[in-house]
Structure formats: C-alpha cells, structure tokens
Design a protein around this motif. Structure first.
Motif, PDB file in Angstrom:
ATOM      1  N   GLN A 150      40.873  13.749  79.462  1.00 52.28           N
ATOM      2  CA  GLN A 150      41.198  14.929  78.675  1.00 52.28           C
ATOM      3  C   GLN A 150      42.189  14.548  77.568  1.00 52.28           C
ATOM      4  N   MET A 151      41.922  15.016  76.338  1.00 51.70           N
ATOM      5  CA  MET A 151      42.792  14.681  75.228  1.00 51.70           C
ATOM      6  C   MET A 151      44.009  15.609  75.204  1.00 51.70           C
ATOM      7  N   TRP A 152      45.101  15.105  74.657  1.00 47.63           N
ATOM      8  CA  TRP A 152      46.223  15.947  74.285  1.00 47.63           C
ATOM      9  C   TRP A 152      46.136  16.211  72.788  1.00 47.63           C
ATOM     10  N   GLN A 153      46.947  17.170  72.338  1.00 47.81           N
ATOM     11  CA  GLN A 153      46.922  17.513  70.913  1.00 47.81           C
ATOM     12  C   GLN A 153      47.173  16.273  70.046  1.00 47.81           C
ATOM     13  N   ASN A 154      48.147  15.465  70.436  1.00 41.64           N
ATOM     14  CA  ASN A 154      48.453  14.224  69.731  1.00 41.64           C
ATOM     15  C   ASN A 154      48.126  13.044  70.638  1.00 41.64           C
ATOM     16  N   GLU A 155      47.255  12.166  70.189  1.00 43.36           N
ATOM     17  CA  GLU A 155      46.955  10.940  70.926  1.00 43.36           C
ATOM     18  C   GLU A 155      47.396   9.748  70.084  1.00 43.36           C
ATOM     19  N   TYR A 156      48.210   8.855  70.678  1.00 45.74           N
ATOM     20  CA  TYR A 156      48.783   7.721  69.954  1.00 45.74           C
ATOM     21  C   TYR A 156      48.131   6.416  70.407  1.00 45.74           C
ATOM     22  N   PHE A 157      47.892   5.545  69.439  1.00 46.94           N
ATOM     23  CA  PHE A 157      47.279   4.246  69.707  1.00 46.94           C
ATOM     24  C   PHE A 157      48.076   3.152  68.992  1.00 46.94           C
ATOM     25  N   TYR A 158      47.926   1.944  69.497  1.00 52.13           N
ATOM     26  CA  TYR A 158      48.564   0.791  68.867  1.00 52.13           C
ATOM     27  C   TYR A 158      47.478  -0.159  68.405  1.00 52.13           C
ATOM     28  N   VAL A 159      47.511  -0.515  67.125  1.00 51.35           N
ATOM     29  CA  VAL A 159      46.518  -1.404  66.522  1.00 51.35           C
ATOM     30  C   VAL A 159      47.198  -2.717  66.161  1.00 51.35           C
ATOM     31  N   ASP A 160      46.571  -3.809  66.540  1.00 47.26           N
ATOM     32  CA  ASP A 160      47.018  -5.142  66.120  1.00 47.26           C
ATOM     33  C   ASP A 160      45.770  -5.883  65.659  1.00 47.26           C
ATOM     34  N   GLY A 161      45.398  -5.661  64.425  1.00 46.10           N
ATOM     35  CA  GLY A 161      44.152  -6.203  63.885  1.00 46.10           C
ATOM     36  C   GLY A 161      43.490  -5.167  63.007  1.00 46.10           C
ATOM     37  N   SER A 162      42.237  -4.839  63.266  1.00 50.28           N
ATOM     38  CA  SER A 162      41.555  -3.791  62.498  1.00 50.28           C
ATOM     39  C   SER A 162      40.504  -3.127  63.378  1.00 50.28           C
ATOM     40  N   VAL A 163      40.246  -1.847  63.091  1.00 50.46           N
ATOM     41  CA  VAL A 163      39.262  -1.077  63.832  1.00 50.46           C
ATOM     42  C   VAL A 163      38.890   0.136  62.997  1.00 50.46           C
ATOM     43  N   THR A 164      37.670   0.655  63.193  1.00 49.83           N
ATOM     44  CA  THR A 164      37.205   1.847  62.480  1.00 49.83           C
ATOM     45  C   THR A 164      37.008   2.979  63.475  1.00 49.83           C
ATOM     46  N   LEU A 165      37.559   4.145  63.154  1.00 49.41           N
ATOM     47  CA  LEU A 165      37.385   5.353  63.970  1.00 49.41           C
ATOM     48  C   LEU A 165      36.433   6.291  63.236  1.00 49.41           C
ATOM     49  N   THR A 166      35.374   6.735  63.927  1.00 49.40           N
ATOM     50  CA  THR A 166      34.351   7.585  63.316  1.00 49.40           C
ATOM     51  C   THR A 166      34.258   8.916  64.053  1.00 49.40           C
ATOM     52  N   GLN A 167      34.194   9.999  63.308  1.00 56.59           N
ATOM     53  CA  GLN A 167      34.029  11.354  63.847  1.00 56.59           C
ATOM     54  C   GLN A 167      32.546  11.574  64.152  1.00 56.59           C
ATOM     55  N   ASN A 168      32.233  11.908  65.417  1.00 61.26           N
ATOM     56  CA  ASN A 168      30.839  12.090  65.826  1.00 61.26           C
ATOM     57  C   ASN A 168      30.545  13.521  66.252  1.00 61.26           C
ATOM     58  N   GLU A 169      31.250  14.503  65.719  1.00 60.99           N
ATOM     59  CA  GLU A 169      31.061  15.905  66.094  1.00 60.99           C
ATOM     60  C   GLU A 169      29.593  16.284  65.999  1.00 60.99           C
ATOM     61  N   ARG A 170      29.105  16.932  67.077  1.00 69.74           N
ATOM     62  CA  ARG A 170      27.700  17.351  67.070  1.00 69.74           C
ATOM     63  C   ARG A 170      27.531  18.724  67.692  1.00 69.74           C
ATOM     64  N   GLY A 171      27.844  18.850  69.002  1.00 66.97           N
ATOM     65  CA  GLY A 171      27.572  20.107  69.676  1.00 66.97           C
ATOM     66  C   GLY A 171      28.664  21.130  69.521  1.00 66.97           C
ATOM     67  N   ALA A 172      29.905  20.705  69.330  1.00 63.13           N
ATOM     68  CA  ALA A 172      31.044  21.609  69.195  1.00 63.13           C
ATOM     69  C   ALA A 172      31.849  21.201  67.970  1.00 63.13           C
ATOM     70  N   ASP A 173      32.515  22.162  67.357  1.00 62.01           N
ATOM     71  CA  ASP A 173      33.309  21.873  66.163  1.00 62.01           C
ATOM     72  C   ASP A 173      34.658  21.267  66.549  1.00 62.01           C
ATOM     73  N   TYR A 174      34.985  20.123  65.946  1.00 56.18           N
ATOM     74  CA  TYR A 174      36.336  19.604  66.082  1.00 56.18           C
ATOM     75  C   TYR A 174      36.667  18.757  64.866  1.00 56.18           C
ATOM     76  N   GLY A 175      37.961  18.606  64.642  1.00 54.28           N
ATOM     77  CA  GLY A 175      38.435  17.787  63.543  1.00 54.28           C
ATOM     78  C   GLY A 175      39.490  16.811  64.036  1.00 54.28           C
ATOM     79  N   LEU A 176      39.596  15.679  63.359  1.00 54.98           N
ATOM     80  CA  LEU A 176      40.600  14.673  63.676  1.00 54.98           C
ATOM     81  C   LEU A 176      41.427  14.412  62.426  1.00 54.98           C
ATOM     82  N   THR A 177      42.746  14.366  62.594  1.00 59.45           N
ATOM     83  CA  THR A 177      43.634  13.967  61.506  1.00 59.45           C
ATOM     84  C   THR A 177      44.324  12.688  61.944  1.00 59.45           C
ATOM     85  N   VAL A 178      44.222  11.644  61.125  1.00 59.11           N
ATOM     86  CA  VAL A 178      44.696  10.318  61.504  1.00 59.11           C
ATOM     87  C   VAL A 178      45.871   9.925  60.614  1.00 59.11           C
TER      88      VAL A 178
END
Length: 553
Positions: free
Chosen positions: A468-496
C-alpha cells in the motif's frame, strides 16, 4: 505490403531457400500479430494463435499456387485459427485469459503514441463483442492500407457486398463505444454515480448501461469538438510493433526434419523443413531476423521473468485488502525486507506486504546515504497524469514520488507505475505524508479525495500483493532509472521531486498535524538489505506497462 513485391521471395522459400523463408516469416509476422492481437484484444492466447498461424503457413507454403495471393491466403489462415480457438475455448477460460493478458488497445495507444480521437478509437475497441472485434481487426488494416476489401471479405468468408454491410454495422457499434470512452474521460456527476460499482473492465452489460445513459444525458451527449470518422483517423497508421523479446518457435513439435518432411505438402523441401528444427532467436520490435537461427517472436507467458527483469526473492504475505476488508496480518520477521538474505539484489524486488505502524509509533532512524544530487528530465517538479508520461532520474540522492488518486473521477483497477532501465542502485527508503492511501477521509473533509476511495464513489483497487502506498513515497537513486505512469483502470497522478535526506527525515518524523493519521514509515536499513521498489526492471521494454503488475510469483 503487397504480395506481388514478395513474389521472388515466396518462390525462393517454396524452393527450399532458408534465407528466403526467414525473410518471409519476418516480413509478414507483424501483420499476423496485429490481426490476432486486435481480434483477441491481447488475450493470453494471442501468442499461441500467432504461432499456429505461422506454423500452418510455413507447413503449407508448398501448396500455394499463386504467390500474388499470399497475403489473402495468410490472413485467411489467421482468421481460421481465431475462429477455431473461439470454438475450443470455454467462457471461463476466455475471462481468465482476458484478465491476465496485456490489453492490445492499450499497447496500440502506447506503442504508436496515439492521442486525441485516434486514442479514443483504439480504446473503444475493448468495448466491442468478439465478432465485431474480429472484423475490426481486418477493417483497421484495410483503412490503414495493409489489406484490400477483397482480402477482408475472403478472410471472413463472405462476399464483398455482405462485407460492406457487416463493416457498416460494426462501425456503428464502434461509434457507440467511442462515445463511452469520451464520456468516461469526462466529468459527468451522474455517470460517476452510475459507475461506482463498475470494476473498470469493459463488458456487454456495462456497454449497454453506459450507452443508455449517454443517449439520455445532455452532458455526455454534448460533443465539444467535431467527431472525425474512424476511417479518416486510421488512414496510414502503422502496425503495432512486435514486443521486444517476443519469441515464436516454428519447430514441428520436436519432430526431426525427416519426420516433418514426411508430413509436409508436396513441393516443400527437406532442406527448408530442417530450418524449422533450429533454435529460435529473438527479434527486435522492428522484426529483424538474426541470421543463422530460425524464427521469430513470442512474448514470454506469465512465468517469472529473467534475471534482467523483475525477479521477486522474498516470501510474500497476502496483499492489502480493499478498504472494506479487514487489514492484512503483519508480515512475519522472516518475510520482512530487512530480514531477507539474497543475492544479486539490485534489479530484484523485496516485496513483503507492509502494514502501517500504530499512529503513535515513532519511526526508526533514517540512515543517511551519500548525496551528490539528482538530475530529473522533468525538472524540479515533474507532474505525470497520463498513461505513458515518464521521467528519467540520474545521479545520487533522494527522490519523492507523491501520489494523488482520484476515484471520484474514475474508480477501478489501478495499474502501478514501472521503474525501467535501471543502471546502478535503487532503494525504497521511506513512506511519509502522514497518511497511507487506503486511510479514510484522505485529503479533504468531504473524504476520499486523494485516497483509494469509498463506498459512495467506488474504490481504486491495487493488484494482489502490492504494498500500500503512502501519500509521499521516497526512493534513493545511485545511477539512473526511468519512472513511467501506467494509469489505466483508475485515475491517478504522480508528482516527482528530487529531494534530500533532511526533507525525508522531517516528513517521517514530524508528528501528524491536525487531520493527518500517522507518522511515517522507514524501510531503509542502511545496508544492501534495503528494499527495492516493486515493478522495477533493468530492461527497457518498449511498453513499460508490460513490467509484471504483480509482486507474487
């Protein structure tokens, strides 16, 4: 793609030229994949039907008398395999496969980057019945210039005059489905109330129910822009490319070349058949054959991905329930991320399902990791509200992904975002924002504005086994990665947002303000046992939504 242009290749393949056979299969496989994929809307049986079609075409190529008719002959084989599969398959099996498979309409939108009314047409396909969808799979290719009307009629087994009537009726139902897609993208309050109990999956019952609402609704029936006929929208649209890693083996069920030759049609040489027993090689999305192998492409079934993709390594407890169900039991210490011992950590998933701490429990101390700074392709604040939106994060430091779920707009099954192309390391370090997304009354006094939903407006439902997600989810990056929004059945938004250790520590350790429910949660152990987020892969799939939407394997 005209059969006449392929006459020398077809003739050479019939004579036993292996290179010509390779070229023929590679050149025509995308057409078959699009016909079958659209007719079955990405059902789990697509790979099998495509394979059987190509196998039968290769097996019977020696009996084709007129190379100019190769395309109509191949399309007719594909449609016959689609019909045979429908006769063999029980309704229960159809439903099971539909829920497991990738949605071909969604793949069309993402891979061809369709927008506006073209996207609307592609998404409307999923509302059609099987018979209409089978016909549309051919008509779509006709208006795109890949088939002729004569070939369409021959594939269906009817006259051109009858085909014209069938196509016209199918187009009328397609326009009704387009109206449904348009209405669901709108903000009609009556439609929102009507769809409270809808699970987000198109079916005939809801198609009729929604169409009836639209006919009597001034809001949904008021088209603000002119509706362009579907055939004008589809002219010139390319074929959906084959998935990367799609592998199709054309071996004759393990038979030797001699045994296969004994059952082949006259004129098909043992030399050509011997090619079918060689090991398969993978093709790219551009359908390029690798010389020296046999053929072609089949997306792996729902088996655990290779090490380069998502590979869960920890024991999993049952996934979080919907808001109406009792909470899941607390995971045992042996299944917690910090207690998991594993090899090849990075690029794998640690997926013990968490339960939120007591509202008065203070979080653990947050380990401090080196911070050289994060560069984001989305700038200091990337807002991702639509399918296919993505942001690439590069550097060393902390990143905040803030969730905004709006089931009041559209409830249904939520498709998680995907982390792809990971180079280096990626940790999930903490959850904050003072609330989990399944908390009631999240976001505003009138309730359920940014959370998972409620009985008055419906729920946003997570895949089984998802943390289960919390309102704010924190991650640590050491390198590079791509995050993609895959919304399909329900509406949601991500702010990064690129963030910092101080910001994370303040969020998870600040007592709940008025109206907030919980302290934060720290998962980072400060060691290589820190959890990697779900739905992460080092691979770079053409469609990030194909990263397995599950954590239980």
């Amino acid at each position: 793609m005209d059969s006449q242009d392929w006459r020398p290749t077809i003739a050479a393949a019939q004579a036993g030229d292996r290179r010509a056979l390779d070229e023929l299969v590679a050149g025509w496989l995308p057409l078959v994949y699009n016909i079958v994929g659209r007719a079955l809307n990405g059902h789990a049986d697509v790979d099998d039907v495509v394979q059987e079609t190509m196998l039968r075409a290769v097996h019977n190529l020696g009996s084709l008398r007129d190379p100019d008719s190769f395309r109509s002959w191949l399309v007719a084989i594909a449609m016959r395999q689609i019909r045979d599969r429908a006769r063999r398959t029980s309704p229960d099996r159809l439903e099971e496969g539909a829920t497991q498979a990738a949605d071909f309409a969604e793949l069309t939108v993402l891979r061809l980057q369709l927008e506006g009314q073209r996207r609307e047409v592609a998404e409307a396909v999923r509302w059609l019945d099987d018979e209409d969808r089978h016909l549309l799979s051919l008509w779509w290719l006709e208006v795109a210039g890949e088939l002729t009307r004569r070939e369409l009629a021959a594939a269906v087994g009817i006259t051109r005059q009858h085909a014209a009537v069938r196509v016209q009726r199918m187009k009328e139902r397609l326009e009704t489905a387009r109206g449904i897609v348009r209405a669901l993208d709108g903000a009609c309050p009556d439609l929102r109330e009507l769809t409270v109990r809808w699970n987000g999956r198109p079916d005939s019952v809801w198609r009729k129910r929604l169409a009836r609402h639209i006919r009597g609704c001034c809001y949904c029936g008021d088209t603000r822009e002119s509706v362009v006929p579907a055939e004008r929208l589809l002219v010139g649209i390319a074929l959906v490319p084959l998935p990367v890693g799609f592998t199709l083996s054309l071996a004759f069920g393990g038979k030797t070349a001699a045994a296969a030759a004994a059952t082949a049609s006259a004129g098909w040489s043992a030399k050509a058949l011997s090619a079918l027993t060689k090991p398969a090689v993978a093709m790219t999305a551009g359908a390029t054959i690798v010389a020296g192998g046999a053929y072609v492409v089949s997306q792996p079934p729902a088996a655990p991905p290779s090490q380069a993709a998502v590979t869960p390594t920890a024991a999993v407890t049952p996934g979080p329930p919907s808001p109406a169900a009792p909470p899941a039991p607390t995971p045992s210490p042996s299944s917690s991320p910090s207690a998991t011992k594993k090899r090849d950590l990075y690029g794998t998933v640690v997926d013990a399902v968490d339960r939120a701490p007591d509202p008065d429990a203070r979080p653990a101390a947050l380990p401090r990791r080196p911070e050289a700074g994060i560069t984001s392709t989305g700038g200091p604040k990337a807002v991702m509200q639509h399918r296919g939106d993505s942001v690439t994060l590069t550097g060393q430091g902390y990143v905040l992904v803030r969730w905004q779920i709006s089931p009041a707009s559209r409830p249904g099954a939520l498709v998680m975002p995907a982390w792809t192309g990971l180079k280096g390391r990626l940790f999930h370090v903490a959850s904050g924002g003072w609330r989990r997304m399944d908390d009631p009354l999240t976001g505003a006094p009138n309730g359920y504005v940014t959370g998972m939903g409620g009985p008055d407006i419906g729920y946003a439902v997570l895949p089984d086994g998802t943390q289960q997600m919390w309102q704010n989810e924190y991650f640590y990056v050491d390198g590079s990665v791509t995050l993609t929004q895959n919304e399909r059945g329900a509406d949601y938004g991500l702010t990064v947002f690129p963030s910092s250790w101080e910001a994370v520590d303040k969020d998870v350790n600040t007592g709940p303000p008025q109206g907030a429910l919980r302290y934060g949660l720290v998962r980072d152990t400060g060691t290589d046992a820190a959890p990697v987020p779900q739905y992460v892969t080092r691979a770079t799939p053409a469609d990030p939504a194909t990263v397995p939407q599950r954590s239980r394997v």
